[in-house]
Design a protein around this motif. Sequence first.
Motif, mmCIF file in Angstrom:
data_model
loop_
_atom_site.group_PDB
_atom_site.id
_atom_site.type_symbol
_atom_site.label_atom_id
_atom_site.label_comp_id
_atom_site.label_asym_id
_atom_site.label_seq_id
_atom_site.Cartn_x
_atom_site.Cartn_y
_atom_site.Cartn_z
ATOM 1 N N SER A 141 -0.721 6.444 -1.906
ATOM 2 C CA SER A 141 0.397 7.309 -1.534
ATOM 3 C C SER A 141 0.489 7.499 -0.022
ATOM 4 O O SER A 141 1.384 8.186 0.454
ATOM 5 N N HIS A 142 -0.459 6.878 0.718
ATOM 6 C CA HIS A 142 -0.467 6.970 2.181
ATOM 7 C C HIS A 142 -0.886 5.637 2.784
ATOM 8 O O HIS A 142 -1.592 4.848 2.136
ATOM 9 N N ASP A 198 -4.388 3.371 2.200
ATOM 10 C CA ASP A 198 -5.091 3.726 0.957
ATOM 11 C C ASP A 198 -5.674 2.511 0.257
ATOM 12 O O ASP A 198 -6.819 2.544 -0.215
ATOM 13 N N HIS A 258 6.709 7.599 -3.091
ATOM 14 C CA HIS A 258 5.801 8.266 -2.142
ATOM 15 C C HIS A 258 6.277 8.085 -0.697
ATOM 16 O O HIS A 258 5.465 7.945 0.220
ATOM 17 N N GLY A 308 4.774 10.174 1.995
ATOM 18 C CA GLY A 308 3.467 9.778 2.501
ATOM 19 C C GLY A 308 3.509 8.499 3.308
ATOM 20 O O GLY A 308 2.873 8.388 4.361
#
Length: 433
Positions: free
Chosen positions: A154-155, A158, A180, A183
């Motif tokens: 989600s970022h 990751d 997402h 993010g």
Amino acid sequence: MEISELYQLYLQHPQITTDSRDCPAGSLFFALKGTSFDGNKFAGMALEKGCSFAVIDEQEYAKEGDSRFILVKDVLTTFKELAREHRRHFNIPVIGITGTNGKTTTKELVAAVLAEKYKVMFTQGNFNNDVGVPKTLFTLHKEHEIAVVEMGASHPGDIQRLVDYVEPTCGLITNVGRAHLQGFGSFEGVKKTKGELYDFLKAHHGLVFLNADNEHLMEMAQERGLERVICYGQDVHNEVYGSVISCAPFLKFCWQTNQLQTHEVQTHLIGAYNIDNMLAAITIGLHFGVTPQQIDHAIEHYIPTNNRSQLTTTAKNQLIVDAYNANPTSMQAALDNFSIMEVSHKMAILGDMKELGEASSEEHQKIADELKKYHFEKVWLVGEEFGKTQSDFRKFKDIEAVKEAIRKENLQGYHILIKGSNSIRLFELPALL
């Protein structure tokens, strides 16, 4: 303590817990931290309940002279590094799976197909984050012959962090979509992060299973100059290809390779979009020597149980429940599929799509605009974001308002699509419908 030393301790106590409420005798307790808790505070309690050792990263919680407290710089980092050390003791294929949509269903299908021939370790549920993935790796045992590990993101960065300790030998990205965005920052951020799986596999001479029909994935693969690739998709030029036969309401499809006869498979999954997930599982199965007959058997007998593409028949209605998660890509796919389903009296109950950041209003309005062309008999929109859209559809502030409407109205004889982000709680509706 070095990771190699801690691993020897783990071999003597091969059970790990991160929950002080669940402390099996002889286990190792890892004092992880969250936004609203600090596991360090419960380390002593874990030892009292039966854990043999507690790994902590705050000195104040270690009792002086008690060697059962193991102080490290960062518990989560140690947890992941220990999981990687454990994974490295298994010289088996490890299949990494990520993507915006379909990764859990694909993981389940791949595991089902491979289980026809192998002892398979695979991610349970959606344990696909920084904590869930190492927990998954710790379930590897000597009897396992192959592993399937789902990885979520989600970022930015990751997936890079996850593959660094999963160390997949092969893998696939199901797709990339607008999810997402709060993010990731942008769709390009999504592609870059998901593409970190490709980066790892290229650097380590791993094999990529590639949906060649997906222009974004093809672009990402070509940019990286991937050398080891097996392509699948609905185009006949792919090494494994297939097409939808019907959705009435379950997906029936056919598949083949250049060397094999055509196979027809009746599934228990709702959604024409699931053909890509099916073809991924078939391609992986064939690569690892599972026979076409075994593959067909596995897919035909797979029944989803995770609020994804499930058909539920009640005394009043038939429900297509896809209430685990939602983003613009999966929402559009679900609506497209619902529109071609060969059923009557269609109703859609749709909940807000979360974590879209600045794009949220625009993306919800797009869905509201798209809904006009489907001409469903009823459309209910649930949540603040859908509430802001310009449309004539019936809108509800929250799930409680929907429940009240259901109690007042006799909804009977409908086929109802239920889809929204998990936090909207649409999964509570089937019991009332």
